[in-house]
Design a protein around this motif. Structure first.
Motif, PDB file in Angstrom:
ATOM      1  N   CYS A 185      -0.895   3.535 -17.638  1.00 22.12           N
ATOM      2  CA  CYS A 185      -1.571   2.705 -16.636  1.00 22.12           C
ATOM      3  C   CYS A 185      -2.131   1.433 -17.264  1.00 22.12           C
ATOM      4  O   CYS A 185      -2.044   0.338 -16.676  1.00 22.12           O
TER       5      CYS A 185
ATOM      6  N   SER B 152       0.827  -1.209   0.000  1.00 23.76           N
ATOM      7  CA  SER B 152       0.000   0.000   0.000  1.00 23.76           C
ATOM      8  C   SER B 152       0.861   1.258   0.000  1.00 23.76           C
ATOM      9  O   SER B 152       0.561   2.239  -0.679  1.00 23.76           O
TER      10      SER B 152
ATOM     11  N   CYS C 235       2.034  -0.836  -8.036  1.00 22.21           N
ATOM     12  CA  CYS C 235       1.597   0.271  -7.182  1.00 22.21           C
ATOM     13  C   CYS C 235       2.505   1.487  -7.351  1.00 22.21           C
ATOM     14  O   CYS C 235       2.035   2.634  -7.320  1.00 22.21           O
TER      15      CYS C 235
ATOM     16  N   GLY D  53       1.122   4.972  -8.643  1.00 22.53           N
ATOM     17  CA  GLY D  53       1.303   6.143  -7.792  1.00 22.53           C
ATOM     18  C   GLY D  53       2.000   7.269  -8.520  1.00 22.53           C
ATOM     19  O   GLY D  53       1.631   8.448  -8.385  1.00 22.53           O
TER      20      GLY D  53
ATOM     21  N   THR E 207       2.259   2.743  -3.328  1.00 23.95           N
ATOM     22  CA  THR E 207       1.442   3.638  -4.141  1.00 23.95           C
ATOM     23  C   THR E 207       1.728   5.098  -3.821  1.00 23.95           C
ATOM     24  O   THR E 207       1.702   5.961  -4.712  1.00 23.95           O
ATOM     25  N   THR E 208       1.992   5.402  -2.559  1.00 25.25           N
ATOM     26  CA  THR E 208       2.165   6.787  -2.142  1.00 25.25           C
ATOM     27  C   THR E 208       3.614   7.259  -2.157  1.00 25.25           C
ATOM     28  O   THR E 208       3.866   8.454  -2.234  1.00 25.25           O
TER      29      THR E 208
END
Length: 440
Positions: free
Chosen positions: A104, A69, A129, A133, A72-73
Motif C-alpha cells: 500500500c 469508488s 483504488c 481494494g 475499490t470494491t
C-alpha cells in the motif's frame, strides 16, 4: 492491520517481569494499536485528497466518481473467497500484514509522485483504488486472525473497541489537518503522509515479540481450498438471525458506499464548501466515532447481547444518513447539517462494527474465521459496488442531492420492513445461546 498457540493469553500479574508472556502480549497489543492508529491518521489524508483531486483538478462527473469508488470494491468480489481460504492457511499472519502495508505504501507513493509531476489522471486514481481494494481483501481476514491470537476470543470485543477508538481519534486529527494541508502543500504532500503512516504500521508489526506462528495442517489442494472458501457463506444462511444479519450488513453498506461516493461532489459543488474547509467538515465524524466506540464498549459488556445492539445501530446509521441531502441554505447552516449527516452514521456505525465483530467471532471457529470474514467482505463489496455505481448513475440522471435521497429512502424502507422479524430472530438466538438452568 493487524503466533504459536495463544488462544487465551493469561493475564500477567502486576509483579511480572519484563520477560513474562503476559507482558509481551500487552506490549504487542499496544504496538498494534500504535500501528493501526498511525495508519488511520494517514489514510484520512488519502481519503480527503482523492475526492478533491477527482472533483477539483480532474473535473470528474458523478458517474466517473462512482466508477472510481467501485474500483475499490471490485477486487473484493473477484478475490474475496480465494483470499479467505488463503487466510486460513497462512501460518505467519503478522508477516502477511507487514507485506500488505508495504504494498500500500508503494502504490500510494507512486500516485503521489504522479501528482507532483502533473501526470495524474482518473485512470491512476482507479488503479490505486484497485490495488488498495485487493490489499484490504486479504488484510481484513488476516486482521482478525492476528487480533484473536493476541487477545483470545473473549478479548475481541474490548480490544476491537480500543483499536477502533484509536483509529477514530487519529482520523479526527487527520481530518482537521488534511484540508489545510492540501490547500497549502497540495494533494501529493497529503498522500505522502499516508505513505509514512503505512511504513510506521509495518515497523510496529515487525517490532512485536510474541510468536508469529499459527499451527496449520497439511496444505490442501487448490480445488479443496476453493470449495472451502464458500464455507464462510454458511454463516449468513444457517438460521434466521444470520440471514437477518446479512441483510443488515449489506443494505447499510450499499447506502454508505453510494453516499460516500457522492459526498465530495455534494460538498464541493452543491453547497460550495471551500476546499480548505473540506477536511474539517469531517472532524465531527471523528468525535462521533470515538463516542460510538466508547458506547459500544459499555453496551457490549460481558453478558450483554450484541445482536440487538448491532441491529439497532445499523438502523440508526441508515436513518441519520438522510441528514446529508437535507443540507441547504446559508453555508454555515448547510455545512453543519452536512457534518451531522456524515458524523451521526459514523457514531452508529462504530457501535455496529464492534457488535458485528463480537457476534461473528463468537459464532465461528478459528479454522473458518478467515473464510467467514472473507465471505463478509465479498458481501460488503457487492453491496458497495452496487451502491457506488448506482448512486453515480443516479447522480448523472437526477442530480447529486436527488441521488442521495433515493439511496437513503430505499435503504430506510428495507431496514424498516425487516427490523421487527430480525429483532425476534436475535432474541431467539440469544435465548438459545444461554446455558439452561439445569446446566448451571
Amino acid at each position: 492491520m493487524s503466533h504459536q498457540e495463544i488462544a487465551e493469553p493469561a493475564q500477567a500479574p502486576e509483579s511480572a517481569g519484563p520477560g513474562d508472556p503476559g507482558n509481551a502480549v500487552g506490549r504487542d497489543v499496544s504496538l498494534y494499536w500504535c500501528g493501526q492508529t498511525a495508519s488511520a491518521f494517514g489514510s484520512t489524508f488519502t481519503a480527503i485528497a482523492l475526492p478533491v483531486v477527482a472533483v477539483v483538478h480532474l473535473h470528474a462527473s458523478p458517474g466517473a466518481i462512482g466508477l472510481i469508488s467501485a474500483a475499490t470494491t471490485a477486487p473484493i468480489l473477484l478475490l474475496g473467497f480465494p483470499a479467505g481460504a488463503l487466510a486460513d492457511r497462512i501460518a505467519r499472519p503478522r508477516r502477511t500484514l507487514v507485506l500488505l502495508d508495504l504494498i500500500c505504501a508503494a502504490a500510494i507513493g507512486v500516485v503521489a509522485l504522479g501528482l507532483a509531476v502533473g501526470a495524474i489522471s482518473l485512470l491512476w486514481l482507479g488503479l490505486l483504488c484497485v490495488i488498495m481494494g485487493a490489499s484490504s481483501t486479504l488484510s481484513a481476514a488476516v486482521y482478525f486472525l492476528h487480533l484473536r491470537q493476541l487477545v483470545g476470543p473473549e478479548g475481541i470485543g474490548g480490544a476491537r473497541a480500543r483499536l477502533q477508538a484509536g483509529q477514530y481519534g487519529a482520523a479526527l486529527v487527520g481530518r482537521l489537518l488534511a484540508g489545510p494541508a492540501i490547500a497549502v502543500l497540495g494533494a501529493a504532500a497529503a498522500l505522502s503522509v499516508d505513505v509514512a503512516s503505512y511504513l510506521l504500521s509495518a515497523t510496529a508489526l515487525m517490532t512485536m515479540r510474541s510468536p508469529d506462528v499459527v499451527p496449520r495442517g497439511p496444505a490442501p489442494s487448490v480445488l479443496t481450498m476453493m470449495r472451502g472458501a464458500m464455507a464462510g457463506m454458511r454463516v449468513f444462511t444457517g438460521d434466521a438471525f444470520h440471514r437477518a444479519l446479512g441483510l443488515f450488513i449489506v443494505v447499510p453498506a450499499a447506502t454508505m458506499a453510494g453516499v460516500t461516493a457522492l459526498t465530495g461532489p455534494f460538498l464541493l459543488r452543491v453547497i460550495h464548501l471551500p476546499t480548505a474547509a473540506y477536511g474539517s467538515l469531517f472532524a465531527l465524524s471523528g468525535l462521533m466515532g470515538l463516542g460510538g466506540s466508547a458506547v459500544a464498549a459499555r453496551l457490549l459488556a460481558p453478558g450483554r447481547d450484541p445482536r440487538r445492539v448491532m441491529l439497532m445501530a445499523f438502523t440508526g446509521a441508515v436513518v441519520c444518513s438522510l441528514l446529508l441531502p437535507l443540507a441547504a441554505g446559508p453555508l454555515p447552516l448547510a455545512a453543519f447539517c452536512a457534518a451531522m449527516g456524515i458524523g451521526l452514521p459514523v457514531f452508529f456505525g462504530a457501535v455496529a462494527n464492534v457488535a458485528v465483530s463480537s457476534v461473528l467471532v463468537a459464532d465461528m471457529s478459528e479454522d473458518t474465521l478467515g473464510r467467514a470474514m472473507a465471505a463478509l467482505q465479498v458481501c460488503l463489496a457487492g453491496a458497495g459496488l452496487i451502491g457506488a455505481l448506482g448512486c453515480g448513475v443516479l447522480g448523472d440522471l437526477v442530480g447529486v442531492r436527488g441521488a442521495l435521497w433515493v439511496m437513503g429512502l430505499t435503504a430506510l424502507g428495507c431496514v424498516a420492513l425487516s427490523l421487527p422479524s430480525a429483532l425476534r430472530a436475535a432474541r431467539r438466538s440469544h435465548d438459545a445461546a444461554r446455558p439452561s438452568p439445569a446446566s448451571v
